[in-house]
Write a protein that holds these residues in place. Structure first.
Motif, PDB file in Angstrom:
ATOM      1  N   LEU A 251      42.326 -31.595 -38.803  1.00  0.00           N
ATOM      2  CA  LEU A 251      41.778 -30.660 -39.788  1.00  0.00           C
ATOM      3  C   LEU A 251      40.855 -29.644 -39.137  1.00  0.00           C
ATOM      4  O   LEU A 251      40.239 -29.906 -38.107  1.00  0.00           O
ATOM      5  CB  LEU A 251      40.995 -31.426 -40.854  1.00  0.00           C
ATOM      6  CG  LEU A 251      41.763 -32.467 -41.667  1.00  0.00           C
ATOM      7  CD1 LEU A 251      40.816 -33.253 -42.554  1.00  0.00           C
ATOM      8  CD2 LEU A 251      42.865 -31.812 -42.486  1.00  0.00           C
ATOM      9  N   LEU A 252      40.761 -28.490 -39.791  1.00  0.00           N
ATOM     10  CA  LEU A 252      39.842 -27.439 -39.350  1.00  0.00           C
ATOM     11  C   LEU A 252      39.292 -26.723 -40.576  1.00  0.00           C
ATOM     12  O   LEU A 252      40.022 -26.452 -41.528  1.00  0.00           O
ATOM     13  CB  LEU A 252      40.558 -26.427 -38.444  1.00  0.00           C
ATOM     14  CG  LEU A 252      39.698 -25.279 -37.903  1.00  0.00           C
ATOM     15  CD1 LEU A 252      38.626 -25.811 -36.962  1.00  0.00           C
ATOM     16  CD2 LEU A 252      40.561 -24.250 -37.175  1.00  0.00           C
ATOM     17  N   ASP A 253      37.993 -26.434 -40.565  1.00  0.00           N
ATOM     18  CA  ASP A 253      37.348 -25.679 -41.638  1.00  0.00           C
ATOM     19  C   ASP A 253      36.067 -25.095 -41.052  1.00  0.00           C
ATOM     20  O   ASP A 253      35.023 -25.751 -41.009  1.00  0.00           O
ATOM     21  CB  ASP A 253      37.043 -26.586 -42.836  1.00  0.00           C
ATOM     22  CG  ASP A 253      36.609 -25.810 -44.067  1.00  0.00           C
ATOM     23  OD1 ASP A 253      35.954 -24.759 -43.903  1.00  0.00           O
ATOM     24  OD2 ASP A 253      36.902 -26.261 -45.194  1.00  0.00           O
ATOM     25  N   ALA A 254      36.147 -23.861 -40.594  1.00  0.00           N
ATOM     26  CA  ALA A 254      35.026 -23.246 -39.879  1.00  0.00           C
ATOM     27  C   ALA A 254      33.790 -23.132 -40.755  1.00  0.00           C
ATOM     28  O   ALA A 254      32.659 -23.332 -40.283  1.00  0.00           O
ATOM     29  CB  ALA A 254      35.438 -21.867 -39.355  1.00  0.00           C
ATOM     30  N   GLU A 255      33.968 -22.837 -42.044  1.00  0.00           N
ATOM     31  CA  GLU A 255      32.822 -22.698 -42.938  1.00  0.00           C
ATOM     32  C   GLU A 255      32.136 -24.045 -43.146  1.00  0.00           C
ATOM     33  O   GLU A 255      30.908 -24.137 -43.151  1.00  0.00           O
ATOM     34  CB  GLU A 255      33.265 -22.107 -44.272  1.00  0.00           C
ATOM     35  CG  GLU A 255      32.118 -21.633 -45.135  1.00  0.00           C
ATOM     36  CD  GLU A 255      32.585 -20.838 -46.345  1.00  0.00           C
ATOM     37  OE1 GLU A 255      31.739 -20.217 -47.005  1.00  0.00           O
ATOM     38  OE2 GLU A 255      33.796 -20.840 -46.631  1.00  0.00           O
ATOM     39  N   PHE A 256      32.922 -25.097 -43.306  1.00  0.00           N
ATOM     40  CA  PHE A 256      32.364 -26.438 -43.422  1.00  0.00           C
ATOM     41  C   PHE A 256      31.558 -26.789 -42.175  1.00  0.00           C
ATOM     42  O   PHE A 256      30.421 -27.282 -42.267  1.00  0.00           O
ATOM     43  CB  PHE A 256      33.483 -27.456 -43.641  1.00  0.00           C
ATOM     44  CG  PHE A 256      33.112 -28.864 -43.285  1.00  0.00           C
ATOM     45  CD1 PHE A 256      32.335 -29.624 -44.144  1.00  0.00           C
ATOM     46  CD2 PHE A 256      33.532 -29.432 -42.086  1.00  0.00           C
ATOM     47  CE1 PHE A 256      31.974 -30.931 -43.821  1.00  0.00           C
ATOM     48  CE2 PHE A 256      33.181 -30.736 -41.752  1.00  0.00           C
ATOM     49  CZ  PHE A 256      32.403 -31.482 -42.620  1.00  0.00           C
ATOM     50  N   GLU A 257      32.131 -26.563 -41.010  1.00  0.00           N
ATOM     51  CA  GLU A 257      31.439 -26.934 -39.769  1.00  0.00           C
ATOM     52  C   GLU A 257      30.133 -26.159 -39.610  1.00  0.00           C
ATOM     53  O   GLU A 257      29.112 -26.707 -39.183  1.00  0.00           O
ATOM     54  CB  GLU A 257      32.347 -26.693 -38.561  1.00  0.00           C
ATOM     55  CG  GLU A 257      33.513 -27.666 -38.482  1.00  0.00           C
ATOM     56  CD  GLU A 257      34.036 -27.834 -37.070  1.00  0.00           C
ATOM     57  OE1 GLU A 257      33.235 -27.832 -36.115  1.00  0.00           O
ATOM     58  OE2 GLU A 257      35.268 -27.950 -36.916  1.00  0.00           O
ATOM     59  N   ALA A 258      30.151 -24.866 -39.968  1.00  0.00           N
ATOM     60  CA  ALA A 258      28.947 -24.050 -39.811  1.00  0.00           C
ATOM     61  C   ALA A 258      27.838 -24.484 -40.759  1.00  0.00           C
ATOM     62  O   ALA A 258      26.649 -24.450 -40.396  1.00  0.00           O
ATOM     63  CB  ALA A 258      29.295 -22.581 -40.036  1.00  0.00           C
ATOM     64  N   MET A 259      28.196 -24.914 -41.966  1.00  0.00           N
ATOM     65  CA  MET A 259      27.189 -25.221 -42.972  1.00  0.00           C
ATOM     66  C   MET A 259      26.748 -26.684 -42.977  1.00  0.00           C
ATOM     67  O   MET A 259      25.574 -26.982 -43.197  1.00  0.00           O
ATOM     68  CB  MET A 259      27.712 -24.840 -44.352  1.00  0.00           C
ATOM     69  CG  MET A 259      27.910 -23.344 -44.489  1.00  0.00           C
ATOM     70  SD  MET A 259      28.429 -22.860 -46.127  1.00  0.00           S
ATOM     71  CE  MET A 259      28.407 -21.071 -45.933  1.00  0.00           C
ATOM     72  N   ILE A 260      27.669 -27.599 -42.720  1.00  0.00           N
ATOM     73  CA  ILE A 260      27.341 -29.018 -42.765  1.00  0.00           C
ATOM     74  C   ILE A 260      26.962 -29.546 -41.387  1.00  0.00           C
ATOM     75  O   ILE A 260      26.185 -30.490 -41.260  1.00  0.00           O
ATOM     76  CB  ILE A 260      28.521 -29.826 -43.349  1.00  0.00           C
ATOM     77  CG1 ILE A 260      28.861 -29.316 -44.761  1.00  0.00           C
ATOM     78  CG2 ILE A 260      28.185 -31.314 -43.389  1.00  0.00           C
ATOM     79  CD1 ILE A 260      27.710 -29.400 -45.753  1.00  0.00           C
ATOM     80  N   LYS A 261      27.498 -28.927 -40.347  1.00  0.00           N
ATOM     81  CA  LYS A 261      27.227 -29.358 -38.968  1.00  0.00           C
ATOM     82  C   LYS A 261      27.514 -30.860 -38.801  1.00  0.00           C
ATOM     83  O   LYS A 261      26.611 -31.668 -38.538  1.00  0.00           O
ATOM     84  CB  LYS A 261      25.797 -29.027 -38.563  1.00  0.00           C
ATOM     85  CG  LYS A 261      25.523 -27.525 -38.509  1.00  0.00           C
ATOM     86  CD  LYS A 261      24.103 -27.206 -38.107  1.00  0.00           C
ATOM     87  CE  LYS A 261      23.918 -25.720 -37.874  1.00  0.00           C
ATOM     88  NZ  LYS A 261      24.330 -24.870 -39.023  1.00  0.00           N
ATOM     89  N   PRO A 262      28.785 -31.230 -38.909  1.00  0.00           N
ATOM     90  CA  PRO A 262      29.135 -32.650 -38.803  1.00  0.00           C
ATOM     91  C   PRO A 262      28.919 -33.171 -37.382  1.00  0.00           C
ATOM     92  O   PRO A 262      28.894 -32.398 -36.424  1.00  0.00           O
ATOM     93  CB  PRO A 262      30.629 -32.654 -39.161  1.00  0.00           C
ATOM     94  CG  PRO A 262      31.115 -31.299 -38.754  1.00  0.00           C
ATOM     95  CD  PRO A 262      29.974 -30.374 -39.079  1.00  0.00           C
ATOM     96  N   PRO A 263      28.771 -34.481 -37.236  1.00  0.00           N
ATOM     97  CA  PRO A 263      28.590 -35.053 -35.902  1.00  0.00           C
ATOM     98  C   PRO A 263      29.872 -34.984 -35.089  1.00  0.00           C
ATOM     99  O   PRO A 263      30.964 -34.799 -35.627  1.00  0.00           O
ATOM    100  CB  PRO A 263      28.210 -36.509 -36.205  1.00  0.00           C
ATOM    101  CG  PRO A 263      28.886 -36.790 -37.505  1.00  0.00           C
ATOM    102  CD  PRO A 263      28.798 -35.508 -38.295  1.00  0.00           C
ATOM    103  N   THR A 264      29.760 -35.152 -33.788  1.00  0.00           N
ATOM    104  CA  THR A 264      30.922 -35.251 -32.916  1.00  0.00           C
ATOM    105  C   THR A 264      31.585 -36.603 -33.138  1.00  0.00           C
ATOM    106  O   THR A 264      30.913 -37.640 -33.175  1.00  0.00           O
ATOM    107  CB  THR A 264      30.504 -35.108 -31.447  1.00  0.00           C
ATOM    108  OG1 THR A 264      29.864 -33.847 -31.282  1.00  0.00           O
ATOM    109  CG2 THR A 264      31.705 -35.197 -30.525  1.00  0.00           C
ATOM    110  N   VAL A 265      32.894 -36.605 -33.267  1.00  0.00           N
ATOM    111  CA  VAL A 265      33.588 -37.809 -33.700  1.00  0.00           C
ATOM    112  C   VAL A 265      33.411 -38.975 -32.729  1.00  0.00           C
ATOM    113  O   VAL A 265      33.223 -40.115 -33.151  1.00  0.00           O
ATOM    114  CB  VAL A 265      35.085 -37.511 -33.966  1.00  0.00           C
ATOM    115  CG1 VAL A 265      35.835 -37.127 -32.694  1.00  0.00           C
ATOM    116  CG2 VAL A 265      35.751 -38.694 -34.655  1.00  0.00           C
ATOM    117  N   GLY A 266      33.450 -38.722 -31.425  1.00  0.00           N
ATOM    118  CA  GLY A 266      33.292 -39.818 -30.475  1.00  0.00           C
ATOM    119  C   GLY A 266      31.940 -40.484 -30.584  1.00  0.00           C
ATOM    120  O   GLY A 266      31.828 -41.717 -30.616  1.00  0.00           O
ATOM    121  N   GLU A 267      30.879 -39.679 -30.668  1.00  0.00           N
ATOM    122  CA  GLU A 267      29.530 -40.222 -30.786  1.00  0.00           C
ATOM    123  C   GLU A 267      29.335 -40.949 -32.114  1.00  0.00           C
ATOM    124  O   GLU A 267      28.717 -42.014 -32.170  1.00  0.00           O
ATOM    125  CB  GLU A 267      28.504 -39.093 -30.640  1.00  0.00           C
ATOM    126  CG  GLU A 267      28.489 -38.443 -29.265  1.00  0.00           C
ATOM    127  CD  GLU A 267      27.516 -37.278 -29.192  1.00  0.00           C
ATOM    128  OE1 GLU A 267      26.888 -36.969 -30.233  1.00  0.00           O
ATOM    129  OE2 GLU A 267      27.397 -36.682 -28.113  1.00  0.00           O
TER     130      GLU A 267
END
Length: 285
Positions: A251-267
């Motif tokens: 999945l990709l959602d640039a607006e989601f990533e910019a606003m929610i700032k999710p963690p890196t999946v591996g960490e």
């Protein structure tokens, strides 16, 4: 009074009530069909988050009418009741509506890409999304549809992806998105806090940043002593026996990533896996 009412007492609903969103949330004790506007108003909630529904793929294939009722008819009827009363609605859908791992052009799936369902469960989620968007077109952002992928948490639950990936000797190395239940809680909290948040009024792909694979998850669990080291599995070999067909989705959602700032999946996987191990230890004590 809670600002958020959560509908659905399964794996995700229970985790949300144990997460950072719990301070402003309440868990509806009944069924989705039983939730009335009056009941919502009694709680004082301004937003309803629905995480209820049928998710077991073989069960959904064998019980298509019941799956449609639970995953399409009931949430649409609930949303319509709420909207008439001016109550906002967050709907938990699924990234499994995409059969990838990538689009035909080789990129990750965005929230507005055409869906490509590969099983009845995915068809019901895609149908509900489309009908909700159609209904909500003129509601000034009273709807948000969250599409997570392979949800995991510290809970000992058969619906937890960590729990599922302990069961198989061999695992795929195919690229996939994954979503920590805490990332869903963080997204819900942002929406509840701001009625004008830009993620209202649209589908939101909700995931942890980066790429994972079932084999990667199995290896993390093996390093913690929670399973044997997994063997690599070819997708063609899995498709030969796993019915309905299992999908891979990035999945990709640039607006989601910019606003929610999710963690890196591996960490995040490593952090949650440690907590998951502790949960299992307490259950065995």
């Amino acid at each position: 009074m809670p600002r958020l009412l959560i509908v659905g007492r399964g794996h995700l609903g229970q985790h949300l009530m144990a997460s950072s969103v719990a301070a402003e949330a309440m868990l509806w004790p009944g069924r989705m069909e039983e939730l009335t506007v009056e009941a919502v108003r009694e709680t004082g909630a301004r937003v309803v988050l629905c995480v209820a529904g049928k998710t077991d793929l073989p069960w959904c294939e064998a019980n298509r009418e019941a799956t449609w009722q639970a995953n399409v008819d009931a949430p649409i009827a609930l949303a319509r009741r709420l909207w008439k009363a001016g109550i906002r609605y967050i709907h938990a859908s699924s990234g499994c509506v995409f059969n990838g791992p990538y689009t035909a052009s080789g990129r990750a799936f965005g929230p507005d890409d055409p869906v490509t369902p590969a099983c009845w469960y995915a068809w019901t989620k895609a149908a509900c999304d489309a009908l909700l968007l159609q209904d909500a077109a003129n509601l000034n952002g009273s709807l948000a549809i969250l599409r997570p992928r392979q949800v995991y948490s510290p809970a000992a639950s058969e619906r937890n992806t960590l729990d599922k990936l302990r069961r198989y000797d061999a695992l795929l190395e195919t690229p996939n998105s994954m979503t920590s239940a805490d990332t869903i809680a963080k997204t819900a909290r942002a929406l509840v806090a701001d009625a004008h948040h830009p993620l209202w009024g649209r589908i939101v792909n909700v995931y942890d940043s980066g790429i994972a694979s079932p084999f990667m998850v199995g290896s993390i669990l093996a390093a913690l002593g929670l399973r044997d080291k997994p063997k690599p599995l070819a997708k063609a070999d899995l498709d030969a026996w796993h019915k309905p067909r299992r999908v891979d989705t990035v999945l990709l959602d640039a607006e989601f990533e910019a606003m929610i700032k999710p963690p890196t999946v591996g960490e995040e996987l490593r952090r949650v896996a440690v907590l998951y191990k502790a949960t299992l230890g307490r259950a065995q004590a």
